[in-house]
Motif scaffolding. Structure first.
Motif, PDB file in Angstrom:
ATOM      1  N   ASP A 147       0.833  -1.212   0.000  1.00 44.45           N
ATOM      2  CA  ASP A 147       0.000   0.000   0.000  1.00 44.45           C
ATOM      3  C   ASP A 147       0.866   1.260   0.000  1.00 44.45           C
ATOM      4  O   ASP A 147       0.566   2.238  -0.688  1.00 44.45           O
ATOM      5  N   LEU A 148       1.943   1.217   0.783  1.00 41.61           N
ATOM      6  CA  LEU A 148       2.854   2.360   0.858  1.00 41.61           C
ATOM      7  C   LEU A 148       3.485   2.637  -0.509  1.00 41.61           C
ATOM      8  O   LEU A 148       3.524   3.777  -0.979  1.00 41.61           O
ATOM      9  N   LEU A 149       3.941   1.562  -1.152  1.00 48.73           N
ATOM     10  CA  LEU A 149       4.539   1.692  -2.487  1.00 48.73           C
ATOM     11  C   LEU A 149       3.512   2.233  -3.486  1.00 48.73           C
ATOM     12  O   LEU A 149       3.817   3.120  -4.290  1.00 48.73           O
ATOM     13  N   LEU A 208       0.877   4.035  -2.884  1.00 48.42           N
ATOM     14  CA  LEU A 208       0.569   5.446  -2.628  1.00 48.42           C
ATOM     15  C   LEU A 208       1.703   6.358  -3.075  1.00 48.42           C
ATOM     16  O   LEU A 208       1.464   7.469  -3.558  1.00 48.42           O
ATOM     17  N   LEU A 209       2.934   5.877  -2.913  1.00 47.19           N
ATOM     18  CA  LEU A 209       4.088   6.667  -3.384  1.00 47.19           C
ATOM     19  C   LEU A 209       4.021   6.858  -4.901  1.00 47.19           C
ATOM     20  O   LEU A 209       4.206   7.969  -5.409  1.00 47.19           O
ATOM     21  N   ILE A 210       3.742   5.771  -5.597  1.00 49.22           N
ATOM     22  CA  ILE A 210       3.645   5.845  -7.068  1.00 49.22           C
ATOM     23  C   ILE A 210       2.468   6.741  -7.465  1.00 49.22           C
ATOM     24  O   ILE A 210       2.566   7.567  -8.364  1.00 49.22           O
ATOM     25  N   GLN A 211       1.365   6.581  -6.730  1.00 46.07           N
ATOM     26  CA  GLN A 211       0.143   7.339  -7.035  1.00 46.07           C
ATOM     27  C   GLN A 211       0.306   8.846  -6.824  1.00 46.07           C
ATOM     28  O   GLN A 211      -0.283   9.648  -7.530  1.00 46.07           O
ATOM     29  N   THR A 212       1.107   9.233  -5.838  1.00 46.92           N
ATOM     30  CA  THR A 212       1.234  10.664  -5.537  1.00 46.92           C
ATOM     31  C   THR A 212       2.432  11.324  -6.221  1.00 46.92           C
ATOM     32  O   THR A 212       2.417  12.521  -6.461  1.00 46.92           O
ATOM     33  N   ALA A 213       3.489  10.527  -6.512  1.00 49.35           N
ATOM     34  CA  ALA A 213       4.698  11.153  -7.065  1.00 49.35           C
ATOM     35  C   ALA A 213       4.922  10.852  -8.541  1.00 49.35           C
ATOM     36  O   ALA A 213       5.468  11.681  -9.265  1.00 49.35           O
ATOM     37  N   LEU A 214       4.487   9.676  -9.002  1.00 49.34           N
ATOM     38  CA  LEU A 214       4.805   9.261 -10.372  1.00 49.34           C
ATOM     39  C   LEU A 214       3.618   9.439 -11.331  1.00 49.34           C
ATOM     40  O   LEU A 214       3.758  10.037 -12.403  1.00 49.34           O
TER      41      LEU A 214
END
Lengths: 175, 289
Positions: free
Chosen positions: A13-15, A17-23
């Motif tokens: 989930d953390l990964l 969300l990181l992709i969803q918000t930054a990439l």
């Protein structure tokens, strides 16, 4: 097996969300950025019991809510219900690795969007329906393609195969 | 008693869960600051990873875009020429507006406008995971002097305002967000109102006008007003594209196209301080006051 551990879900989930918000915002325009927690919840729930599917959705949704910092509970409730429904559905259908995850994710996306629209309206965000569903085709296509891809990438397996990898072979021999 | 609770445990659990969720939703819908503060702590923890991913995304995106451009170069060239013509005409219009404005306000006011502002440049490292809310996280925080309430701008105009900070990052609510209300005015008619986000996916803004007969026309420039709580007066917000009557014809609402392209938001500037009563230098879209 790692796929059944809550800590693994948290990391995934953390990964996501990181992709969803930054990439993803660099690829999709404002308002059209798709959700990665939805495909992840679907793919986890497809290999889980309804209760654990609910838990998986709750974990992912709650993380997204805390990250977004606005309406706590919006995604937690949505994805918990989704996880429960998908896991419940899984016991009634024949599962494959490509079409079923894709179709279930597409169906989930179709249900999640109006559900969230209703909740947002109740809690003071009266978005118009027409503009709300405008990105739906993009999200639909995204979730239908990404969900089987995530399943393939993570090599998820049913619990009975993981816990008893030689079960089928033995059965064939016995027969 | 125990038997009753055990027998009805499932409905009781469901009712309790619904109550907790409703309470959480209604509390966080009202007390937004605290929820954002916790979210900001989380984004701070992951900000190195966000920065790295954002950097990688930019590099990969640039590479892919270069290859893609080879196939559409001719078409792009044609479109760019058309855009150049459009921008030239817009530039002429803007020059005329500035000249007209400067005649009205006087050279002295323009000199005042050019006074130095204290700005801090920051990079956008991530966006809100929910498509319904328009916030971004920047890589500068309270250690750079950034505080909640400070205006965030780019050379094209207003971006939004800081709503939460940590030492190394800050959350910025874009003017596209449905909860952002910006005190604004029409430059030509001086009609005042509030500009806010229209819809989660729309890059259009709604300009709710206070006056019954505001005399706002398509093409008018809209800037922040001196009544704005957070924004310095005179910052460019956008251009009026449509004017509609709402509420049985009693009020007027204008649709404003923002001057900032929120899809290409990479570096922004946070206004740490500005001389009170003066507008921003014209290069930042100011000069109206």
């Amino acid at each position: 097996m790692w796929q059944f551990r809550i800590i693994s879900w948290l990391i995934l989930d953390l990964l996501a969300l990181l992709i969803q918000t930054a990439l993803l915002p660099q690829i999709f325009p404002v308002g059209y950025v798709p959700d990665l927690i939805l495909p992840l919840t679907v793919i986890i729930a497809l290999y889980e019991t309804p209760r654990r599917g609910l838990l998986a959705g709750l974990v992912g949704g709650l993380m997204q809510d805390v990250w977004a910092g606005r309406l706590w509970g919006l995604n937690a409730v949505t994805y918990a219900l989704l996880g429960y429904a998908v896991a419940h559905l899984e016991s009634k259908i024949v599962r494959d690795n490509v079409f079923v995850p894709g179709l279930v994710a597409g169906l989930a996306q179709l249900l999640v969007t109006p559900f969230q629209w209703v909740i947002l309206r109740i809690f003071g965000f009266p978005f118009s329906w027409s503009s709300f569903v405008a990105p739906l085709p993009v999200w639909l296509l995204f979730s239908m393609l990404v969900t089987p891809a995530i399943g393939g990438l993570l090599r998820f397996k049913p619990r009975h195969e993981v816990e008893n990898p030689y079960g089928r072979t033995r059965m064939t021999t016995w027969r | 008693m125990g038997g009753f609770l055990y027998r009805w445990r499932r409905p009781i659990i469901v009712v309790l869960v619904v109550m907790v969720v409703s309470l959480s939703l209604s509390v966080t819908a009202r007390v937004r600051g605290k929820a954002v503060a916790l979210s900001n702590v989380l984004t701070t923890v992951v900000s190195p990873a966000s920065s790295t991913l954002q950097y990688l995304g930019q590099k990969v995106g640039a590479g892919v875009a270069t290859v893609g451009q080879l196939f559409s170069l001719e078409q792009q060239n044609r479109e760019l020429k058309q855009q150049l013509l459009l921008y030239n005409s817009m530039k002429l219009e803007l020059t005329e507006l500035i000249q007209e404005n400067s005649q009205l306000r006087g050279l002295l006011a323009l000199k005042e406008d050019a006074k130095p502002w204290k700005l801090v440049a920051a990079s956008v490292i991530s966006r809100n995971p929910d498509s319904w809310f328009q916030t971004v996280v920047i890589n500068r925080g309270s250690s750079s002097g950034i505080k909640p309430g400070m205006a965030v701008i780019v050379p094209q105009g207003v971006v939004g305002r800081v709503i939460a900070t940590t030492p190394i990052s800050a959350t910025v609510m874009l003017i596209l967000d449905p909860s952002s209300g910006v005190g604004a005015e029409d430059v030509r008619s001086q009609s005042a109102g509030i500009v806010m986000g229209t819809n989660p996916i729309s890059d259009q803004l709604t300009f709710q006008l206070f006056s019954h007969h505001p005399n706002v026309l398509p093409g008018d420039a809209v800037v922040t007003s001196s009544y704005s709580e957070y924004y310095p007066a005179g910052l460019l917000i956008g251009q009026v594209t449509r004017v509609t009557r709402t509420g049985y014809g009693l009020t007027e609402t204008a649709t404003v196209t923002p001057s900032v392209n929120f899809n290409q938001l990479e570096t922004v500037m946070v206004v740490l301080s500005h001389p009170s009563g003066t507008s921003i230098p014209p290069i930042y879209g100011g000069g109206a006051h």
